[in-house]
Design a protein around this motif. Structure first.
Motif, PDB file in Angstrom:
ATOM      1  N   PRO A 126       0.821  -1.211   0.000  1.00  0.00           N
ATOM      2  CA  PRO A 126       0.000   0.000   0.000  1.00  0.00           C
ATOM      3  C   PRO A 126       0.851   1.257   0.000  1.00  0.00           C
ATOM      4  CG  PRO A 126       0.042  -0.962   2.188  1.00  0.00           C
ATOM      5  CD  PRO A 126       0.725  -1.943   1.281  1.00  0.00           C
ATOM      6  N   GLU A 127       0.278   2.333  -0.518  1.00  0.00           N
ATOM      7  CA  GLU A 127       0.945   3.628  -0.511  1.00  0.00           C
ATOM      8  C   GLU A 127       1.292   4.019   0.926  1.00  0.00           C
ATOM      9  OE1 GLU A 127      -0.280   8.207  -1.502  1.00  0.00           O
ATOM     10  OE2 GLU A 127      -1.065   6.636  -2.799  1.00  0.00           O
ATOM     11  N   GLY A 128       2.492   4.541   1.098  1.00  0.00           N
ATOM     12  CA  GLY A 128       2.972   4.878   2.423  1.00  0.00           C
ATOM     13  C   GLY A 128       4.039   3.927   2.918  1.00  0.00           C
ATOM     14  N   SER A 129       4.111   2.723   2.332  1.00  0.00           N
ATOM     15  CA  SER A 129       5.129   1.748   2.712  1.00  0.00           C
ATOM     16  C   SER A 129       6.002   1.334   1.529  1.00  0.00           C
ATOM     17  CB  SER A 129       4.471   0.492   3.301  1.00  0.00           C
ATOM     18  OG  SER A 129       3.712   0.809   4.448  1.00  0.00           O
ATOM     19  N   ARG A 130       5.792   1.957   0.378  1.00  0.00           N
ATOM     20  CA  ARG A 130       6.503   1.502  -0.816  1.00  0.00           C
ATOM     21  C   ARG A 130       7.987   1.831  -0.799  1.00  0.00           C
ATOM     22  NH1 ARG A 130       1.495   3.218  -4.627  1.00  0.00           N
ATOM     23  NH2 ARG A 130       0.437   1.193  -4.675  1.00  0.00           N
ATOM     24  N   ARG A 131       8.345   2.964  -0.201  1.00  0.00           N
ATOM     25  CA  ARG A 131       9.779   3.278  -0.138  1.00  0.00           C
ATOM     26  C   ARG A 131      10.518   2.197   0.641  1.00  0.00           C
ATOM     27  NH1 ARG A 131      10.859   9.708   0.959  1.00  0.00           N
ATOM     28  NH2 ARG A 131       8.826  10.459   0.299  1.00  0.00           N
ATOM     29  N   GLN A 132       9.967   1.796   1.781  1.00  0.00           N
ATOM     30  CA  GLN A 132      10.603   0.760   2.568  1.00  0.00           C
ATOM     31  C   GLN A 132      10.660  -0.560   1.799  1.00  0.00           C
ATOM     32  OE1 GLN A 132       8.241   3.127   3.556  1.00  0.00           O
ATOM     33  NE2 GLN A 132       7.619   2.497   5.610  1.00  0.00           N
ATOM     34  N   ALA A 133       9.568  -0.874   1.083  1.00  0.00           N
ATOM     35  CA  ALA A 133       9.519  -2.137   0.347  1.00  0.00           C
ATOM     36  C   ALA A 133      10.566  -2.167  -0.761  1.00  0.00           C
ATOM     37  CB  ALA A 133       8.120  -2.337  -0.247  1.00  0.00           C
ATOM     38  N   PHE A 134      10.653  -1.091  -1.538  1.00  0.00           N
ATOM     39  CA  PHE A 134      11.643  -1.054  -2.612  1.00  0.00           C
ATOM     40  C   PHE A 134      13.059  -1.007  -2.054  1.00  0.00           C
ATOM     41  CE2 PHE A 134       8.055   0.455  -5.348  1.00  0.00           C
ATOM     42  CZ  PHE A 134       8.153  -0.546  -6.305  1.00  0.00           C
ATOM     43  N   LEU A 315      19.619   7.742  -2.270  1.00  0.00           N
ATOM     44  CA  LEU A 315      18.537   8.716  -2.151  1.00  0.00           C
ATOM     45  C   LEU A 315      17.563   8.650  -3.313  1.00  0.00           C
ATOM     46  CD1 LEU A 315      20.306  11.948  -0.805  1.00  0.00           C
ATOM     47  CD2 LEU A 315      18.944  10.285   0.461  1.00  0.00           C
ATOM     48  N   TYR A 316      18.085   8.539  -4.536  1.00  0.00           N
ATOM     49  CA  TYR A 316      17.164   8.728  -5.661  1.00  0.00           C
ATOM     50  C   TYR A 316      16.538   7.449  -6.200  1.00  0.00           C
ATOM     51  CZ  TYR A 316      19.967   7.444  -9.881  1.00  0.00           C
ATOM     52  OH  TYR A 316      20.646   6.785 -10.872  1.00  0.00           O
ATOM     53  N   LYS A 317      17.239   6.331  -6.178  1.00  0.00           N
ATOM     54  CA  LYS A 317      16.713   5.163  -6.884  1.00  0.00           C
ATOM     55  C   LYS A 317      15.489   4.570  -6.199  1.00  0.00           C
ATOM     56  CE  LYS A 317      20.559   3.766  -9.751  1.00  0.00           C
ATOM     57  NZ  LYS A 317      21.328   2.630 -10.315  1.00  0.00           N
ATOM     58  N   THR A 318      15.589   4.269  -4.931  1.00  0.00           N
ATOM     59  CA  THR A 318      14.443   3.707  -4.212  1.00  0.00           C
ATOM     60  C   THR A 318      13.276   4.687  -4.180  1.00  0.00           C
ATOM     61  OG1 THR A 318      15.791   2.265  -2.824  1.00  0.00           O
ATOM     62  CG2 THR A 318      13.644   2.915  -1.960  1.00  0.00           C
ATOM     63  N   THR A 319      13.573   5.951  -3.874  1.00  0.00           N
ATOM     64  CA  THR A 319      12.510   6.945  -3.737  1.00  0.00           C
ATOM     65  C   THR A 319      11.797   7.183  -5.060  1.00  0.00           C
ATOM     66  OG1 THR A 319      13.937   7.998  -2.092  1.00  0.00           O
ATOM     67  CG2 THR A 319      11.991   9.218  -2.781  1.00  0.00           C
ATOM     68  N   ALA A 320      12.554   7.231  -6.149  1.00  0.00           N
ATOM     69  CA  ALA A 320      11.941   7.471  -7.457  1.00  0.00           C
ATOM     70  C   ALA A 320      11.053   6.306  -7.862  1.00  0.00           C
ATOM     71  CB  ALA A 320      13.026   7.709  -8.501  1.00  0.00           C
ATOM     72  N   THR A 321      11.504   5.091  -7.619  1.00  0.00           N
ATOM     73  CA  THR A 321      10.682   3.922  -7.949  1.00  0.00           C
ATOM     74  C   THR A 321       9.354   3.964  -7.193  1.00  0.00           C
ATOM     75  OG1 THR A 321      12.730   2.651  -8.193  1.00  0.00           O
ATOM     76  CG2 THR A 321      10.679   1.419  -8.122  1.00  0.00           C
ATOM     77  N   ALA A 322       9.419   4.277  -5.901  1.00  0.00           N
ATOM     78  CA  ALA A 322       8.197   4.341  -5.090  1.00  0.00           C
ATOM     79  C   ALA A 322       7.307   5.511  -5.508  1.00  0.00           C
ATOM     80  CB  ALA A 322       8.567   4.461  -3.614  1.00  0.00           C
ATOM     81  N   TYR A 323       7.911   6.650  -5.834  1.00  0.00           N
ATOM     82  CA  TYR A 323       7.133   7.824  -6.231  1.00  0.00           C
ATOM     83  C   TYR A 323       6.337   7.553  -7.508  1.00  0.00           C
ATOM     84  CZ  TYR A 323       6.075  12.495  -8.000  1.00  0.00           C
ATOM     85  OH  TYR A 323       5.431  13.592  -8.502  1.00  0.00           O
ATOM     86  N   VAL A 324       6.975   6.918  -8.478  1.00  0.00           N
ATOM     87  CA  VAL A 324       6.271   6.609  -9.733  1.00  0.00           C
ATOM     88  C   VAL A 324       5.129   5.632  -9.460  1.00  0.00           C
ATOM     89  CG1 VAL A 324       6.509   5.536 -12.010  1.00  0.00           C
ATOM     90  CG2 VAL A 324       8.247   7.139 -11.192  1.00  0.00           C
ATOM     91  N   ALA A 325       5.353   4.678  -8.559  1.00  0.00           N
ATOM     92  CA  ALA A 325       4.275   3.747  -8.203  1.00  0.00           C
ATOM     93  C   ALA A 325       3.121   4.476  -7.526  1.00  0.00           C
ATOM     94  CB  ALA A 325       4.817   2.653  -7.282  1.00  0.00           C
ATOM     95  N   ASP A 326       3.435   5.417  -6.633  1.00  0.00           N
ATOM     96  CA  ASP A 326       2.385   6.172  -5.944  1.00  0.00           C
ATOM     97  C   ASP A 326       1.599   7.060  -6.903  1.00  0.00           C
ATOM     98  OD1 ASP A 326       3.037   5.053  -3.517  1.00  0.00           O
ATOM     99  OD2 ASP A 326       4.307   6.726  -2.870  1.00  0.00           O
ATOM    100  N   GLU A 327       2.263   7.577  -7.912  1.00  0.00           N
ATOM    101  CA  GLU A 327       1.616   8.467  -8.878  1.00  0.00           C
ATOM    102  C   GLU A 327       0.747   7.723  -9.892  1.00  0.00           C
ATOM    103  OE1 GLU A 327       1.871  12.230  -9.853  1.00  0.00           O
ATOM    104  OE2 GLU A 327       1.575  11.785  -7.731  1.00  0.00           O
TER     105      GLU A 327
END
Length: 408
Positions: A126-134, A315-327
């Motif tokens: 779910p959104e909100g936990s994707r950064r940790q998951a990736f 900083l960028y790889k995990t966060t970007a992957t999660a951000y695109v998923a959230d969007e």
């Protein structure tokens, strides 16, 4: 580490399978040596085969999510893993002429695996936990890649290069078997757009409605070309400065060590921060890493460069992957992940020829250009993030505020 308890058990198990697969996925490191050695190809011909394979990898990343949205991400991951594993197992006995088909096919399937795996995680968490998951997925994969190349060198030395492909093929087939066991056939793996159904909105229309994603994808293309200079022109630069292959191997080990040490803690510490600000800061660090080389040639500046590059990557790889998923809208999660996955490997095809041409023409310009491009990409994403925060009614994942829990 309480926040990692929100990562579903299936993702931890999937990451474990990815670790095992990453340990034996060492053929990409040795394929050029294999082609020019046991296979007897010339340097130019081997380069052509590897280049075509790189195109296949990028194409697989760009299309894997499309298949997943249509047929189901789990199903696509299983099919692509089985195909890649079978091709890799057969590769040592194939005639040389068929390598022009077999290697690109295996690379294409690997690209599909990467995109499908990201999409599968995105629809499972779910959104909100994707950064940790990736972060979990990336950390364990990097752990595998850290162990793999030295192990592959031992296999090639003690046995033969053929066994590298056999091990990689078995590992990829294991990934298919493991995914089938740990990811349920229903639920997370289902297709967002049922087979034969109708897409509720074209992906390009969805992207135009999300200009920040378009800006991010463009920045990722630029930074990947810059980032991957560490695998092409950077070792050449080190050799020109009198540093041998052992020094380069040490620097690559620094990269893996920093990621293994800090990936999960950083993802946890910054999970509430605005993703675009985190991503932009990471891109700036990548540019700053190459700027460090302007301070002079030597092992100290090279280590500083690699540490900065590694921190930027975290900083960028995990966060970007999660951000695109959230969007992504629900019916296009796979396609959004494919667009990001494809953008994030464009350097596989473009970094070496572009960087090599510039280094050959003007060696002193390469690192300033890399620094400027990294700074420009980072500043653009940061400016986009600042605009998103100022706009009222932005989603929680853009502003950095806690996202609501998703039930079900």
């Amino acid at each position: 580490m309480h926040a990692f308890k929100d990562v579903p058990r299936a993702v931890w198990l999937l990451a474990g399978g990815g670790f095992v697969n990453a340990v034996v996925s060492f053929t990409f490191v040795f394929v050029f040596v294999y082609l020019t050695g046991p296979r007897g190809l010339g340097v130019a011909e081997a380069g052509l085969v590897v280049g075509i394979g790189g195109v296949g990898l990028v194409a697989g990343n760009f299309t894997g999510g499309w298949y997943g949205d249509r047929f189901g991400h789990r199903r696509v991951l299983l099919t692509a893993s089985a195909l890649a594993g079978a091709v890799l197992l057969c590769l040592p006995v194939l005639p040389t002429a068929l390598l022009y088909i077999a290697l690109p096919l295996a690379e294409y399937a690997s690209g599909v695996i990467r995109a499908a795996n990201s999409a599968l995680v995105a629809v499972t968490v779910p959104e909100g936990s994707r950064r940790q998951a990736f972060a979990v997925i990336r950390c364990l994969a990097n752990g595998g890649f850290t162990v793999g190349p030295p192990l592959g060198a031992l296999v090639a030395t003690w046995l033969s290069y053929d066994w590298l492909f056999v091990a990689d093929g078995v590992g990829t087939l294991f990934l298919a078997f493991w995914t089938a066991r740990v990811v349920p056939a229903r639920g997370a793996g289902r297709a967002a757009v049922p087979y034969g159904g109708r897409d509720r909105g074209g992906v390009w229309r969805e992207l135009r409605a999300r200009p920040a994603v378009l800006v991010l994808l463009a920045a990722i293309v630029v930074i990947d070309i810059v980032y991957r200079q560490q695998y092409s022109t950077f070792p050449v630069y080190l050799a020109d400065q009198g540093l041998d292959t052992r020094a380069y191997g040490l620097l690559i080990a620094v990269n893996g060590g920093v990621i293994l040490l800090l990936e999960l803690p950083v993802a946890l510490a910054l999970r509430r921060r605005s993703p675009l600000r985190v991503i932009g800061s990471g891109l700036l660090l990548v540019g700053t890493g190459y700027a460090a080389l302007l301070l002079g040639a030597g092992i100290a500046t090279a280590v500083a460069m690699m540490v900065l590059l590694s921190l930027g990557e975290i900083l960028y790889k995990t966060t970007a992957t999660a951000y695109v998923a959230d969007e992504a809208p629900e019916h296009a999660v796979g396609r959004f992940q494919s667009l990001y996955a494809g953008a994030s490997v464009t350097g596989v095809v473009l970094a070496a020829p572009l960087g090599g041409a510039l280094y050959a023409a003007a060696p002193g310009l390469l690192w300033p250009v890399c620094a400027v491009l990294g700074a420009a990409a980072g500043a653009t994403v940061l400016a986009t993030g600042a605009r998103a925060v100022r706009e009222p009614g932005r989603p929680a994942h853009e502003t950095g505020s806690p996202a609501p829990a998703v039930v079900g």
